[in-house]
Write an enzyme that holds these catalytic residues in place. Structure first.
Site, mmCIF file in Angstrom:
data_model
loop_
_atom_site.group_PDB
_atom_site.id
_atom_site.type_symbol
_atom_site.label_atom_id
_atom_site.label_comp_id
_atom_site.label_asym_id
_atom_site.label_seq_id
_atom_site.Cartn_x
_atom_site.Cartn_y
_atom_site.Cartn_z
ATOM 1 N N ASN A 1 7.847 6.199 5.590
ATOM 2 C CA ASN A 1 7.527 6.793 6.909
ATOM 3 C C ASN A 1 8.434 6.319 8.031
ATOM 4 O O ASN A 1 8.642 7.007 9.012
ATOM 5 C CB ASN A 1 6.052 6.579 7.234
ATOM 6 C CG ASN A 1 5.660 5.123 7.289
ATOM 7 O OD1 ASN A 1 6.369 4.249 6.796
ATOM 8 N ND2 ASN A 1 4.523 4.835 7.912
ATOM 9 N N GLU B 1 5.293 -9.485 11.814
ATOM 10 C CA GLU B 1 6.698 -9.118 11.822
ATOM 11 C C GLU B 1 7.148 -8.900 13.256
ATOM 12 O O GLU B 1 6.345 -8.503 14.119
ATOM 13 C CB GLU B 1 6.925 -7.836 11.011
ATOM 14 C CG GLU B 1 6.611 -8.006 9.528
ATOM 15 C CD GLU B 1 6.962 -6.770 8.716
ATOM 16 O OE1 GLU B 1 6.513 -5.667 9.051
ATOM 17 O OE2 GLU B 1 7.732 -6.923 7.744
ATOM 18 N N CYS C 1 0.914 3.910 9.942
ATOM 19 C CA CYS C 1 -0.227 3.042 9.632
ATOM 20 C C CYS C 1 -0.931 2.594 10.903
ATOM 21 O O CYS C 1 -2.077 2.166 10.870
ATOM 22 C CB CYS C 1 0.229 1.837 8.838
ATOM 23 S SG CYS C 1 1.384 0.849 9.765
ATOM 24 N N GLU D 1 2.216 -5.511 5.097
ATOM 25 C CA GLU D 1 1.842 -4.617 6.192
ATOM 26 C C GLU D 1 1.310 -3.348 5.535
ATOM 27 O O GLU D 1 2.078 -2.544 5.001
ATOM 28 C CB GLU D 1 3.066 -4.361 7.061
ATOM 29 C CG GLU D 1 2.726 -3.788 8.393
ATOM 30 C CD GLU D 1 2.952 -2.294 8.417
ATOM 31 O OE1 GLU D 1 4.113 -1.897 8.513
ATOM 32 O OE2 GLU D 1 1.956 -1.548 8.347
HETATM 33 N N1 LIG Z 1 1.467 0.502 6.137
HETATM 34 C C1 LIG Z 1 2.278 1.516 6.240
HETATM 35 O O1 LIG Z 1 3.100 1.632 7.151
HETATM 36 C C2 LIG Z 1 2.240 2.554 5.209
HETATM 37 C C3 LIG Z 1 1.059 2.873 4.592
HETATM 38 N N2 LIG Z 1 1.047 3.837 3.649
HETATM 39 C C4 LIG Z 1 -0.227 4.210 3.042
HETATM 40 O O2 LIG Z 1 -0.023 4.334 1.627
HETATM 41 C C5 LIG Z 1 -0.382 5.634 1.228
HETATM 42 C C6 LIG Z 1 0.475 6.066 0.081
HETATM 43 O O3 LIG Z 1 1.820 6.145 0.555
HETATM 44 P P1 LIG Z 1 2.963 5.767 -0.423
HETATM 45 O O4 LIG Z 1 4.292 6.067 0.131
HETATM 46 O O5 LIG Z 1 2.626 6.351 -1.756
HETATM 47 O O6 LIG Z 1 2.865 4.203 -0.414
HETATM 48 P P2 LIG Z 1 3.199 3.229 -1.624
HETATM 49 O O7 LIG Z 1 2.531 1.983 -1.284
HETATM 50 O O8 LIG Z 1 2.963 3.880 -2.928
HETATM 51 O O9 LIG Z 1 4.833 3.036 -1.509
HETATM 52 C C7 LIG Z 1 5.383 2.151 -0.599
HETATM 53 C C8 LIG Z 1 6.580 1.485 -1.280
HETATM 54 O O10 LIG Z 1 6.122 0.762 -2.401
HETATM 55 C C9 LIG Z 1 6.836 1.162 -3.578
HETATM 56 N N3 LIG Z 1 5.995 1.047 -4.749
HETATM 57 C C10 LIG Z 1 5.083 1.920 -5.223
HETATM 58 N N4 LIG Z 1 4.507 1.435 -6.333
HETATM 59 C C11 LIG Z 1 5.090 0.232 -6.583
HETATM 60 C C12 LIG Z 1 4.953 -0.767 -7.589
HETATM 61 N N5 LIG Z 1 4.085 -0.630 -8.590
HETATM 62 N N6 LIG Z 1 5.727 -1.881 -7.532
HETATM 63 C C13 LIG Z 1 6.611 -2.038 -6.517
HETATM 64 N N7 LIG Z 1 6.792 -1.124 -5.527
HETATM 65 C C14 LIG Z 1 6.035 -0.019 -5.572
HETATM 66 C C15 LIG Z 1 7.227 2.586 -3.271
HETATM 67 O O11 LIG Z 1 8.322 2.944 -4.115
HETATM 68 P P3 LIG Z 1 8.489 4.507 -4.540
HETATM 69 O O12 LIG Z 1 8.736 5.257 -3.299
HETATM 70 O O13 LIG Z 1 9.676 4.495 -5.470
HETATM 71 O O14 LIG Z 1 7.222 4.906 -5.222
HETATM 72 C C16 LIG Z 1 7.617 2.461 -1.814
HETATM 73 O O15 LIG Z 1 8.910 1.899 -1.702
HETATM 74 C C17 LIG Z 1 -0.196 6.478 2.470
HETATM 75 O O16 LIG Z 1 -0.945 7.658 2.410
HETATM 76 C C18 LIG Z 1 -0.689 5.540 3.544
HETATM 77 O O17 LIG Z 1 -2.101 5.572 3.563
HETATM 78 C C19 LIG Z 1 2.185 4.467 3.220
HETATM 79 C C20 LIG Z 1 3.393 4.171 3.848
HETATM 80 C C21 LIG Z 1 3.492 3.221 4.910
HETATM 81 O O1 LIG Z 2 4.364 1.580 8.883
HETATM 82 C C1 LIG Z 2 4.230 2.047 9.979
HETATM 83 O O2 LIG Z 2 3.544 3.012 10.257
HETATM 84 C C2 LIG Z 2 5.010 1.344 11.041
HETATM 85 O O3 LIG Z 2 4.888 -0.041 10.845
HETATM 86 C C3 LIG Z 2 4.500 1.728 12.375
HETATM 87 S S1 LIG Z 2 5.570 1.219 13.601
HETATM 88 O O4 LIG Z 2 5.798 -0.228 13.480
HETATM 89 O O5 LIG Z 2 6.838 1.947 13.443
HETATM 90 O O6 LIG Z 2 4.855 1.576 14.818
#
Ligand SMILES: NC(=O)C1=CN([C@@H]2O[C@H](COP(=O)(O)OP(=O)(O)OC[C@H]3O[C@@H](n4cnc5c(N)ncnc54)[C@H](OP(=O)(O)O)[C@@H]3O)[C@@H](O)[C@H]2O)C=CC1
Ligand SMILES: O=C(O)[C@H](O)CS(=O)(=O)O
Length: 489
Positions: free
Chosen positions: A163, A469, A295, A261
């Site tokens: 994202n 962070e 997030c 995070e």
């Molecule tokens: N805190 C935040 O900012 C975020 C929260 N989310 C939440 O997570 C939900 C799912 O999003 P999603 O993108 O699927 O998030 P994921 O947690 O699946 O992916 C985030 C990262 O982790 C990697 N990953 C996935 N599975 C593994 C594993 N088994 N071991 C090591 N790395 C791994 C992914 O790689 P790859 O892309 O190759 O699968 C990607 O680089 C969202 O709907 C949201 O609710 C998502 C993104 C950001």
């Molecule tokens: O994962 C996210 O959504 C980001 O941490 C939010 S922010 O830091 O870009 O606001």
């Protein structure tokens, strides 16, 4: 073979279809690749290597070797390299923004905003590099001196989400590089191009070979190699709570330092004494930034009875006016969602809420453009048992829940396993202090919808993660504290 869509970069060298390992741009050992597509059009942008455990092992070795020299550089020497990287990011902001928008979908203006936000972490930690201070503690015995030194934690691994393809990398690698660590970065498979472009700029800035390694490909294999390696002393992850918990488990045998995070479920509380225009403006940012895929995005709107109807009408009106489209088009405020799974989740949340009595005040369905585009949506009269109250939607949907008392608002806001960001709009100072002190979240915006900045500690509590962070707190995540009892002098 499918032709790649044109990506009109000013500097074509920033489009990399290879991994960066030990200063070399390489493919996967078996030659396999992963397609990278534009979520707005479905067009093929690039093919990046499908790396795995073997390539990751070599990246870890390269980082370990590079760190020996990098940690020995003077702080001001490391600072100068990071400062140059910051300048290069600004010089190439247009290209980086186009890469972000092309692979992630956010409007170009937001993409450029993310580049500046990402660069701000590099600038910040270029300065912090020179302030990793230790201590001299008053001696507890004659003839002895007590020193406290700060040392780089070691090789770090950064696993980042789709994202914010630039900022999530610099928010992790910036402090690591600043204190003398080398690292292995694994970007999300949907958005690797921005990470690879940052690798190009890191080389140009003078980061020695092996300090920055970017491995693309199989998450499970790469993650497995990073977490199992005793050489990797630090893992920093941004993504889902589910994967975060898995990584914590995998890190346990080697007792790694971790920063997590994770998911959120941010309440946005509007009290009767709020300024309506301020509340609506803050709500629009907190909800629709990155098309709701953040997030820290507002996930639940808790609105006091006295202001509810006016706030609902204004929010619905403003939401309906947002332009939805390809992020490269002028005036687009809401781009496509990242994939069809994300769109289906939004549809499921809306359908569930409506089935339980909610009304659609704006939007409510996929956008007429089709594909991954969704209408900015406002739901009113949403009941507490709707899935959208307890699950992170990660899309452009604003569900409104009505409350009567301050105590009820606090209870509703805290009624979640998550604790990343929360927001409240009010003008009474006593109320603002009472509510912010009662909310169980790591970050709180008061009359503000955008609170992320490099100068403040970013992070959550409960199921939203561990550590902070950015800010002066963020560098501690990459430092170990060493105590020296100096006797015999
Ligand atoms: N805190 C935040 O900012 C975020 C929260 N989310 C939440 O997570 C939900 C799912 O999003 P999603 O993108 O699927 O998030 P994921 O947690 O699946 O992916 C985030 C990262 O982790 C990697 N990953 C996935 N599975 C593994 C594993 N088994 N071991 C090591 N790395 C791994 C992914 O790689 P790859 O892309 O190759 O699968 C990607 O680089 C969202 O709907 C949201 O609710 C998502 C993104 C950001
Ligand atoms: O994962 C996210 O959504 C980001 O941490 C939010 S922010 O830091 O870009 O606001």
């Amino acid at each position: 073979m499918e032709e790649r869509a044109a990506l009109p970069l000013k500097d074509p060298e920033l489009l990399k279809q290879a991994m960066l390992i030990g200063g070399q741009w390489v493919g996967a050992d078996d030659g396999r690749t992963i397609d990278v597509r534009n979520p707005a059009t479905g067009a093929l942008l690039a093919r990046v290597p499908r790396g795995g455990a073997a390539e990751t092992g070599r990246a870890i070795e390269a980082a370990e070797k590079a760190m020996r020299g990098w940690r020995g550089a003077l702080a001001r020497e490391r600072s100068a390299v990071l400062r140059r990287l910051y300048e290069l990011m600004l010089e190439h902001a247009d290209d980086l923004a186009l890469l972000i928008t092309s692979e992630q979908g956010k409007p170009l203006a937001e993409g450029r905003g993310e580049v500046l936000y990402a660069a701000s972490f590099i600038e910040w930690f270029a300065e912090e590099a020179k302030r990793a201070y230790g201590d001299i503690i008053p001696q507890n015995m004659h003839g002895r001196r007590i020193l406290v030194q700060k040392a780089p934690v070691g090789v770090f691994a950064a696993i980042t989400p789709w994202n914010f393809p630039a900022a999530m990398i610099t928010r992790k690698a910036g402090p690591g590089w600043a204190v003398g660590c080398a690292g292995v970065i694994k970007p999300a498979s949907q958005t690797p191009l921005t990470a690879l472009a940052l690798g190009v700029l890191a080389e140009r800035a003078g980061l020695p070979a092996g300090v920055c390694n970017v491995v693309t490909g199989s998450a499970g294999e790469i993650g497995g190699a990073l977490t199992a390696s005793p050489v990797v002393r630090k893992l920093s992850f941004t993504g889902s709570t589910e994967i975060g918990a898995l990584l914590l488990e995998q890190c346990a045998p080697t007792i790694k330092r971790t920063s997590m995070e994770l998911g959120g479920n941010a309440p946005f509380i509007v009290f009767d004494d709020a300024d309506l225009e301020t509340a609506v403006a803050a709500a629009m940012v907190a909800k629709y930034r990155n098309s709701g895929q953040s997030c820290v995005g507002a996930n639940r709107f808790l609105v006091q009875a006295g202001i509810y109807d006016r706030f609902a009408a204004r929010l619905a009106g403003e939401s309906a006016r947002l332009r939805v489209g390809d992020g490269t088009e002028a005036d687009v405020a809401v781009g496509p969602l990242i994939d069809d799974k994300a769109v289906r989740k939004v549809e499921e949340h809306i359908a569930d809420a409506v089935a339980k009595g909610a009304c659609v005040a704006a939007g409510g369905a996929r956008h007429e453009r089709g594909g991954l585009f969704f209408q900015p949506t406002v739901l009113t009269g949403v009941p507490r048992d709707a899935a959208i109250f307890s699950e992170e939607t990660f899309g452009p949907v604003a569900p409104l829940f009505r409350f009567d008392t301050e105590e009820e608002a606090i209870a509703l806001a805290n009624d979640t396993p998550f604790g990343l960001a929360a927001y409240l709009c009010a003008r009474d100072a006593g109320r603002i202090f009472r509510v912010t002190e009662a909310l169980e979240f790591g970050m709180i915006g008061v009359n503000e919808g955008l609170i992320s900045t490099e100068v403040a500690p970013f992070g959550g509590v409960k199921a939203s993660g561990l550590g902070r962070e950015g800010s002066r707190y963020g560098i501690e995540e990459y430092l170990e504290t060493k105590y020296v009892a100096l006797g015999g002098i």
